[in-house]
Design a protein around this motif. Structure first.
Motif: not given
Length: 194
Positions: A72-84, A86-95
């Protein structure tokens, strides 16, 4: 090697990493429920799932050395998963832009013959450059990292997103810490160099 080596994963990335050790192995689908338990930390989650995958793989290989791994990946203390998508991938990389993401990879080696279990968690941190929206969109459209935790492929163009990498084993970032696995295999009598 007296025991059959089995990777309890359908991930082509993990299979490619394991091939680096030049040992014959089989792969199987562990088919387990990966839902996090309430109040479970990232490290607890990946350790539990890695062990569960290794034990699940032993059902079909009762004499095997079974490798289970989860990440798993953790950013700002929150677990993030696979984006699944395009929109989620852009959101994750923006974060992630300008920040650091820590990846926790649980690794388990289960000796189905002796019931011995070796398990540990390896951490690896990725420090992102400050990225523009145009750069993020271009990257996502070129590499389509929809099934990668954190929305990038470090073994590909994703390397251009980073300022620096921090950790013991770069294979950890792709999902299978080979240095740790080599140590675990040695503890079970398998020396990859012999």
């Amino acid at each position: 090697m007296s025991s059959q080596l089995v990777l309890a994963s359908t991930s082509v990335y993990r299979q490619a990493l394991l091939q680096k050790l030049a040992l014959p192995f089989e792969a199987c689908n562990p088919d387990i429920d990966e839902t996090p338990n309430s109040n479970e930390s990232a490290k607890e989650l990946v350790l539990r799932l890695a062990k569960a995958k290794a034990k699940a793989g032993a059902k079909n290989f009762p004499q095997g050395l079974i490798i289970g791994s989860d990440q798993v990946a953790v950013i700002d203390g929150k677990i993030i998963g696979k984006p699944l998508n395009r929109d989620n991938a852009i959101k994750q990389l923006s974060m992630a832009s300008g920040k650091s993401i820590t990846f926790y990879t649980g690794l388990a080696l289960y000796n189905a013959n002796t019931n011995a279990m070796c398990a540990d968690v390896e951490a690896f941190t990725v420090h992102f450059r400050v990225l523009t929206a145009t750069q993020i969109t271009a990257y996502v459209d070129k590499e389509q990292p929809f099934y990668c935790a954190g929305s990038f492929k470090s073994e590909g163009l994703g390397i251009a997103l980073f300022d620096r990498l921090e950790g013991r084993d770069p294979n950890t970032l792709i999902g299978l810490p080979l240095i740790l696995l080599t140590e675990m295999l040695l503890s079970q009598g398998v020396d990859v160099l012999s």
